[in-house]
Motif scaffolding. Structure first.
Motif, short mmCIF file in Angstrom:
data_model
loop_
_atom_site.label_atom_id
_atom_site.label_comp_id
_atom_site.label_asym_id
_atom_site.label_seq_id
_atom_site.Cartn_x
_atom_site.Cartn_y
_atom_site.Cartn_z
N MET A 57 0.83 -1.21 0.00
CA MET A 57 0.00 0.00 0.00
C MET A 57 0.86 1.26 0.00
O MET A 57 0.60 2.20 -0.75
CB MET A 57 -0.94 -0.01 1.21
CG MET A 57 -2.00 -1.11 1.16
SD MET A 57 -3.18 -1.01 2.52
CE MET A 57 -3.95 0.57 2.17
N LEU A 58 1.89 1.27 0.85
CA LEU A 58 2.76 2.44 0.90
C LEU A 58 3.54 2.60 -0.39
O LEU A 58 3.69 3.71 -0.91
CB LEU A 58 3.71 2.32 2.10
CG LEU A 58 4.65 3.51 2.32
CD1 LEU A 58 3.86 4.80 2.54
CD2 LEU A 58 5.58 3.24 3.51
N THR A 59 4.02 1.50 -0.94
CA THR A 59 4.75 1.55 -2.21
C THR A 59 3.87 2.08 -3.33
O THR A 59 4.31 2.89 -4.15
CB THR A 59 5.28 0.14 -2.58
OG1 THR A 59 6.16 -0.32 -1.56
CG2 THR A 59 6.00 0.18 -3.91
N ALA A 60 2.63 1.64 -3.37
CA ALA A 60 1.70 2.12 -4.40
C ALA A 60 1.46 3.62 -4.27
O ALA A 60 1.44 4.35 -5.26
CB ALA A 60 0.38 1.36 -4.31
N ARG A 61 1.30 4.08 -3.04
CA ARG A 61 1.04 5.51 -2.83
C ARG A 61 2.25 6.34 -3.26
O ARG A 61 2.11 7.35 -3.97
CB ARG A 61 0.73 5.78 -1.36
CG ARG A 61 0.37 7.27 -1.13
CD ARG A 61 0.51 7.71 0.30
NE ARG A 61 0.35 9.16 0.40
CZ ARG A 61 0.58 9.87 1.49
NH1 ARG A 61 0.96 9.26 2.59
NH2 ARG A 61 0.42 11.18 1.49
N LEU A 62 3.45 5.94 -2.82
CA LEU A 62 4.63 6.72 -3.15
C LEU A 62 4.97 6.62 -4.64
O LEU A 62 5.44 7.58 -5.23
CB LEU A 62 5.81 6.24 -2.31
CG LEU A 62 5.71 6.50 -0.80
CD1 LEU A 62 7.00 6.10 -0.11
CD2 LEU A 62 5.37 7.95 -0.51
#
Length: 335
Positions: A57-62
């Motif tokens: 999720m964090l990778t997708a957002r960044l």
């Protein structure tokens, strides 16, 4: 790396970058400088998270945030006719030239294999009987038989389109399947050489090898060269997984993969030309020597294109990869 602590420490920067990207008005000079700095930091953060503590999720957002920021910082770039011309005059021929140490041996070995298969079939009647009944073989090899009428069995335009589609698919398979250590490429290549070898063997046993060569050489020289280039490139891509060289395996595979995709487009154009020859020249009423001369001329033109234009572009540093500005950053650019 403690992901929760990392997120807590940098969330404010990410939110600020998102805020600047969402502005409906033009940014001031100070805001533009701030956006560039935050973009570089966020790109570094994304790289650290991907390598140390991947969180989907964090990778997708960044990733989305960095992509938006990059588009804002570098501007939107549209492909133009100049890009197409550069690809055809430098990128594609350079990529083919740089892989010559793979596809030239592939061509030599494959040709030898096809000739050996043809000799084996042509000199062993028991092998011929395993391929088909005597009546079926005569129907294939006799004057006006299936081998001769195949090239005129459909209207030239539709036949050329069909041939182009089939060959482009085979070339694309060789390029794509190279990522599986190149082993499926060998299977695709052998299937093609087996078909050629069967034709050589059956027509030579019927005393009509000259007719077969007169039918296959006009388009086959260029067509098979394109298949050999695709196969050699696929094998090189597979070898990159084993030996990536001085680069990381991921970076080396990405570079070779991008070049292979470009080569797929270029080879589709080459196969389109060979399809036109197969559809309109091979079944034509031109003398055999004229049809073969056309095939040789097309083959020589392609080799000159690769070795002259491609060699010059390669020596100038062209690799066939996409422009540096269009690549994903592989290392952090700022802290």
């Amino acid at each position: 790396m403690d992901l929760d602590v990392f997120v807590t420490a940098h969330r404010t920067e990410w939110d600020r970058l998102d805020q600047l990207l969402g502005r409906g008005r033009r940014l001031t000079g100070a805001e533009a400088d701030e956006l560039v700095a935050l973009y570089q930091r966020t790109a570094t953060h994304l790289s650290l998270i991907q390598s140390s503590a991947p969180d989907p999720m964090l990778t997708a957002r960044l990733t989305q945030l960095v992509a938006r920021a990059r588009a804002t910082v570098t501007g939107t770039r549209r492909a133009s006719w100049r890009d197409a011309a550069a690809f055809l005059t430098t990128g594609f021929p350079a990529a083919v030239y740089r892989t010559r140490h793979w596809w030239v041996p592939t061509a030599v070995v494959s040709t030898v294999v096809a000739v050996l298969i043809g000799w084996w079939i042509g000199t062993h009647p028991e092998v011929q009987s395993a391929i088909g009944a005597p009546g079926e073989l005569r129907a294939m090899t006799r004057p006006g038989g299936q081998y001769e009428t195949y090239y005129s069995s459909h209207p030239a335009a539709s036949f050329a389109a069909q041939v182009w589609t089939n060959n482009a698919r085979a070339a694309a398979l060789c390029l794509v399947l190279g990522a599986f250590l190149g082993l499926p490429v060998l299977a695709v290549l052998f299937a093609n050489m087996l078909n050629v070898g069967i034709g050589i063997g059956l027509m030579s046993s019927a005393g009509r090898l000259d007719v077969f060569l007169g039918l296959i050489l006009p388009h086959g020289l260029l067509e098979l060269t394109a298949v050999f280039v695709a196969a050699g490139t696929g094998l090189r891509l597979g070898w990159t997984l084993v030996d990536p060289g001085p680069k990381t395996r991921r970076a080396a595979l990405a570079e070779q993969g991008r070049a292979a995709v470009g080569m797929a487009v270029g080879l589709a154009l080459v196969l389109f030309l060979s399809g036109l020859i197969e559809g309109f020249v091979t079944p034509s009423g031109l003398p055999t020597w004229t049809r073969i001369a056309i095939g040789i001329a097309a083959e020589l033109a392609f080799l000159l294109y690769v070795y002259v234009l491609g060699g010059r572009a390669s020596r100038a540093g062209e690799t066939g990869d996409v422009a540096e500005a269009d690549r994903t950053a592989s290392v952090p650019t700022a802290a």
